[in-house]
Design an enzyme around this catalytic site. Structure first.
Site, PDB file in Angstrom:
ATOM      1  N   ASP A  59       0.862  -1.169   0.000  1.00 29.26           N
ATOM      2  CA  ASP A  59       0.000   0.000   0.000  1.00 29.26           C
ATOM      3  C   ASP A  59       0.900   1.221   0.000  1.00 29.26           C
ATOM      4  O   ASP A  59       1.500   1.538   1.016  1.00 29.26           O
ATOM      5  CB  ASP A  59      -0.847  -0.010   1.284  1.00 29.26           C
ATOM      6  CG  ASP A  59      -2.315   0.006   0.963  1.00 29.26           C
ATOM      7  OD1 ASP A  59      -2.653   0.230  -0.214  1.00 29.26           O
ATOM      8  OD2 ASP A  59      -3.102  -0.193   1.892  1.00 29.26           O
TER       9      ASP A  59
ATOM     10  N   GLY B 106       1.958   5.346  -0.773  1.00 35.39           N
ATOM     11  CA  GLY B 106       1.409   6.601  -0.291  1.00 35.39           C
ATOM     12  C   GLY B 106       0.188   7.030  -1.081  1.00 35.39           C
ATOM     13  O   GLY B 106      -0.714   7.646  -0.560  1.00 35.39           O
ATOM     14  N   PHE B 107       0.137   6.703  -2.332  1.00 34.76           N
ATOM     15  CA  PHE B 107      -0.905   7.256  -3.181  1.00 34.76           C
ATOM     16  C   PHE B 107      -1.817   6.197  -3.775  1.00 34.76           C
ATOM     17  O   PHE B 107      -2.724   6.514  -4.516  1.00 34.76           O
ATOM     18  CB  PHE B 107      -0.296   8.080  -4.307  1.00 34.76           C
ATOM     19  CG  PHE B 107       0.506   9.230  -3.795  1.00 34.76           C
ATOM     20  CD1 PHE B 107      -0.110  10.419  -3.473  1.00 34.76           C
ATOM     21  CD2 PHE B 107       1.868   9.110  -3.595  1.00 34.76           C
ATOM     22  CE1 PHE B 107       0.612  11.487  -2.981  1.00 34.76           C
ATOM     23  CE2 PHE B 107       2.600  10.180  -3.106  1.00 34.76           C
ATOM     24  CZ  PHE B 107       1.973  11.363  -2.799  1.00 34.76           C
TER      25      PHE B 107
ATOM     26  N   LYS C  99       0.113   0.194 -10.052  1.00 35.96           N
ATOM     27  CA  LYS C  99      -0.291   1.003  -8.895  1.00 35.96           C
ATOM     28  C   LYS C  99      -1.597   1.705  -9.212  1.00 35.96           C
ATOM     29  O   LYS C  99      -1.656   2.558 -10.095  1.00 35.96           O
ATOM     30  CB  LYS C  99       0.794   2.025  -8.585  1.00 35.96           C
ATOM     31  CG  LYS C  99       0.476   2.875  -7.381  1.00 35.96           C
ATOM     32  CD  LYS C  99       1.710   3.645  -6.938  1.00 35.96           C
ATOM     33  CE  LYS C  99       1.634   3.948  -5.458  1.00 35.96           C
ATOM     34  NZ  LYS C  99       2.911   4.247  -4.877  1.00 35.96           N
TER      35      LYS C  99
ATOM     36  N   ASP D 102      10.080  10.668  -0.811  1.00 34.04           N
ATOM     37  CA  ASP D 102       9.638   9.594   0.080  1.00 34.04           C
ATOM     38  C   ASP D 102      10.685   8.490   0.104  1.00 34.04           C
ATOM     39  O   ASP D 102      10.380   7.329  -0.140  1.00 34.04           O
ATOM     40  CB  ASP D 102       8.265   9.088  -0.377  1.00 34.04           C
ATOM     41  CG  ASP D 102       7.510   8.376   0.754  1.00 34.04           C
ATOM     42  OD1 ASP D 102       7.987   8.424   1.903  1.00 34.04           O
ATOM     43  OD2 ASP D 102       6.462   7.772   0.474  1.00 34.04           O
TER      44      ASP D 102
END
Ligand SMILES: *[C@@H]1O[C@H](CO)[C@@H](O)[C@H](O)[C@H]1NC(C)=O
Ligand SMILES: *[C@@H]1O[C@H](CO)[C@@H](O)[C@H](O)[C@H]1NC(C)=O
Ligand SMILES: *[C@@H]1O[C@H](CO)[C@@H](O)[C@H](O)[C@H]1NC(C)=O
Ligand SMILES: *[C@@H]1O[C@H](CO)[C@@H](O)[C@H](O)[C@H]1NC(C)=O
Ligand SMILES: *[C@@H]1O[C@H](CO)[C@@H](O)[C@H](O)[C@H]1NC(C)=O
Ligand SMILES: *[C@@H]1O[C@H](CO)[C@@H](O)[C@H](O)[C@H]1NC(C)=O
Ligand SMILES: *[C@@H]1O[C@H](CO)[C@@H](O)[C@H](O)[C@H]1NC(C)=O
Ligand SMILES: *[C@@H]1O[C@H](CO)[C@@H](O)[C@H](O)[C@H]1NC(C)=O
Ligand SMILES: *[C@@H]1O[C@H](CO)[C@@H](O)[C@H](O)[C@H]1NC(C)=O
Length: 695
Positions: free
Chosen positions: A388, A390-391, A408, A504
């Site tokens: 999972d 961040g987006f 994704k 990130d």
């Protein structure tokens, strides 16, 4: 007892006529009231000679508007109460129609007994002018986990929570200020003068002082034009609180009815006599709306200015640092203003089937049909979930052309503008580096969900191997870890050369292939979700435990933020510990904090994963020590004190070559010693020699 004489018909008529005349003369009972003493002024402390529209003190209430009532405490402190919040009046200028106010509970006090937002947004009072700067005070936060406290933290025991950490944030708060790792109970908005904000951000004054200097408020008397007419013929302005009407007072009484103009007549009069009264109503309404319109721009400008100023201050003390262009140019513009990058063709694979056979590269990016991706992932089956992000959620998929892909699927429409999204995808698909995951493309804009398609990397993440599902297998020996560090640094340095901030960096985003070579994933994704300072953005910016502490002050992630996060990755590689672990002791919850303490206290051995051979092998010990020192530099609070990614890469390569050429260690000594002076008041780290214990 004489019975009262029955009234004669004539006297009855007289009374009747008199009653009618009186009623005609005025519609309310105020005719009989006297309106005395409006020539008195209000004075209290330094506030002197205050007149209409203000009342209070010796001025009777009918001499001004209810909202403009002042009170005087101890003959020194003047207060105005608006929306149940009391403000100290520090200055009152009746020529320019402005005041300097400070919330009474926050006057010379950062820890109020009650929490109120200070928002004067009515038609009477406005504090949203460019001479003010908004500060948000955030109270009742749970413990800050770094040992080096940010300067914007302060202590406040409040009734609302058992937590005493509080923060102030200058300017808009685009995202959850302390991210998700710190919980705060309450936030309070309070304006201060722009100058106080500047001095506060330069640490020239304290928060308490800034609050005590107050903020500027423009006030507006809606009956001002009526009042000026009243003054014009010698009357004194007042206000009937009962009927809610402006009145004009002549000699303790209402001026004769012919004289005080009705509001309608006034409006007529003021429009026909423009120029006489340049503060007439229409104009007053325009000023606040202009101020409001430029406010957003000023807020943004200030944020940029603030970051710039902070950098300037630091540059003055450290002239050897170079200015990052990132500071001035917003990230969304950066790529377009930089020299074009050269990239290999992006169509190295046969184009897959597309939506209804349309052009597969509608904006220079490979377009996949949603249906094909659905099929490739068994309808986004949860058994195929890889993680999972961040987006969005990442799935493992197999395309018809035989390619294994990581797909994704972005969370529903949390991107702002499709156009910008496509631009960003196009930029990211052009990036090619042996240690970056390839972004093949995405679904078309007509597709119901936005899906990004990446090259699939089979061997899990570095996090999986360090402290996740594969940690026990112990596959990551020190030489492999060092290589992971080098390849990650290489990829990040490439991104920075291409003017992309990863935003990130974490071990969850460093993938490994079957030969344990690095593929950095998820780079630049947050670019697609512009962090618009005028809106509260929910776009995640970084991950707790990895986020640059300066982010909390500027809400801006730069290349140096990646360097900070990379420092955390280095410590994870040394220690096999997680970046954040609430099972550790309070000061050790945050790995970066724990590492800084251990390195400063010369107890590095307590941090290092003993299975790496730190105690056993002299060379390994030397290398780990050097990497720890590099990490220490990356984890500096001040951005300018951190090395660039290029420098990090260079140091890591030298460390790797140590093994082969032990005598070259001198080269490293010089560069390490140079930086000791940068450690800013902290204990200088021990020199490499003293820590090696073997020469
Ligand atoms: C204020 O007005 C009253 C009458 O309303 C008058 O008697 C008094 O002298 C005035 N005071 C001053 C200071 O003008
Ligand atoms: C207030 O008024 C008094 C008398 O009218 C005058 O002497 C004084 O200078 C005034 N003060 C200010 C601050 O205007
Ligand atoms: C603020 O409070 C401190 C003591 O708490 C006091 O010494 C100082 O004079 C106060 N300043 C103002 C402007 O009231
Ligand atoms: C102040 O305003 C903010 C945003 O409108 C709100 O979240 C916060 O709860 C308010 N604080 C208080 C004490 O009302
Ligand atoms: C003023 O605040 C109220 C709520 O307190 C809000 O409804 C109104 O839109 C605000 N007005 C302006 C001009 O910001
Ligand atoms: C806050 O309260 C704690 C105990 O609840 C106390 O130890 C601490 O000194 C207090 N801090 C302040 C600033 O009052
Ligand atoms: C604060 O702590 C006390 C016990 O230590 C607890 O009873 C109380 O509910 C707590 N209050 C809050 C707001 O968490
Ligand atoms: C802060 O103070 C320093 C010197 O004390 C001065 O050079 C600097 O301009 C001041 N900054 C602000 C924003 O006032
Ligand atoms: C108001 O102005 C209009 C024209 O603009 C005029 O016809 C009317 O007589 C005026 N009314 C008063 C009360 O002055």
């Amino acid at each position: 007892m004489t019975p009262s004489p029955s009234p004669s018909p004539s006297s009855l008529i007289t009374i009747f006529i008199a009653t009618i005349l009186t009623a005609a003369h005025s519609q309310d009972t105020t005719t009989t009231t006297t309106f005395a003493n409006c020539n008195r002024t209000f004075s209290c402390g330094t506030i002197r000679n205050i007149t209409y529209p203000f009342t209070g003190g010796g001025r009777p209430s009918h001499c001004g508007l209810p909202e403009f009532t002042l009170t005087c405490r101890d003959n020194t402190v003047t207060e105005l109460t608006h929306n149940s919040v009391a403000y100290r009046v520090l200055k009152l200028d009746q020529v320019q129609n402005f005041m300097i106010l400070a919330p009474s509970l926050l006057y010379n006090n950062t820890c109020p007994s009650q929490f109120h937002n200070s928002t004067l947004n009515s038609t009477l009072f406005r504090d949203d002018g460019p001479e003010n700067e908004v500060i948000n005070l955030i109270y009742g936060c749970n413990g800050y986990v770094m040992s080096v406290k940010p300067h914007n933290i302060f202590n406040c025991n409040s009734s609302i929570s058992n937590f005493t950490d509080s923060y102030y944030v200058i300017g808009p708060v685009p995202t959850d200020p302390i991210l998700r790792i710190i919980f705060c109970s309450i936030s309070v908005r309070v304006p201060v003068l722009m100058d106080s904000g500047n001095r506060l951000s330069g640490l020239n004054i304290s928060l308490r002082e800034a609050l005590t200097l107050g903020f500027s408020v423009k006030y507006n008397d809606p009956y001002e034009s009526i009042c000026s007419q009243c003054n014009g013929f010698g009357g004194q302005c007042g206000f009937d609180w009962i009927s809610g009407q402006s009145i004009c007072i002549c000699d303790d009484k209402l001026c004769p009815p012919a004289l005080p103009p009705s509001p309608e007549a006034t409006r007529n009069a003021s429009t026909s006599s423009q120029g006489n009264d340049d503060r007439s109503k229409p104009r007053m309404n325009v000023v606040p709306s202009i101020a409001g319109a430029i406010l957003a721009g000023i807020g943004l400008g200030w944020l940029i200015f603030y970051c710039k100023q902070r950098r300037k201050l630091r540059l003055a003390t450290n002239s050897s640092q170079t200015i990052s262009k990132d500071v001035i140019i917003p990230p969304s513009n950066k790529v377009f203003s930089s020299p074009p990058l050269t990239f290999p063709s992006i169509h190295s694979y046969p184009p897959p089937k597309t939506d209804l056979g349309r052009d597969s590269s509608e904006f220079g990016v490979q377009i996949f049909s949603y249906c094909d991706l659905k099929e490739a992932t068994d309808n986004f089956d949860c058994s195929r979930e890889l993680g999972d992000g961040g987006f969005g959620t990442v799935y493992h998929g197999m395309l018809r052309d035989g390619r294994a892909v990581a797909v994704k699927r972005l969370y529903e429409n949390n991107f702002k503008r499709v156009e910008q999204f496509r631009n960003e995808v196009e930029i990211l698909t052009r990036l090619r580096h042996p240690n970056l995951v390839i972004l093949y493309g995405c679904t078309s804009k007509r597709s119901r969900d936005l899906v990004l398609v990446y090259e699939y990397i089979p061997n899990g993440t570095v996090a999986d191997h360090l402290h996740g599902k594969w940690a026990k297998s112990g596959l990551l020996s020190w030489p492999i870890r060092l290589n992971i560090a080098i390849e990650t640094a290489d990829a990040l340095a490439y991104l920075h050369r291409s003017d992309i901030v990863h935003r990130d960096v974490k071990t969850n985003n460093i993938l490994l292939d079957n030969d344990f070579h690095v593929k950095v994933a998820d780079f630049g994704l947050s670019r697609m979700f512009p962090n618009d300072v005028t809106h509260v953005s929910t776009a995640p910016q970084g991950t707790p435990g990895y986020v640059d502490p300066e982010y909390y002050q500027c809400y801006k992630l730069t290349e140096k933020s990646d360097v900070y996060s990379f420092g955390v990755v280095l410590i994870e590689l040394i220690s096999s510990l997680q970046a954040v672990d609430t099972n550790r002791q309070r000061l050790d919850i945050n790995l970066s904090n724990m590492a800084i303490n251990k390195i400063q206290n010369r107890t590095l051995h307590e941090l290092v994963d003993q299975s790496l051979g730190f105690e056993m092998d002299c060379n390994t010990r030397r290398m780990i020590t050097l990497v720890a020192e590099l990490a220490f530099r990356c984890l500096q609070q001040e951005r300018d004190m951190r090395p660039s990614m290029e420098e990090v890469l260079e140091v890591l390569r030298v460390v790797q070559n140590e093994k082969l050429n032990a005598h070259k260690v001198e080269v490293v000594h010089i560069s390490v010693d140079d930086e000791i002076g940068l450690l800013n008041g902290s204990i200088s780290p021990p020199s490499p020699n003293s820590m090696f214990g073997c020469a």
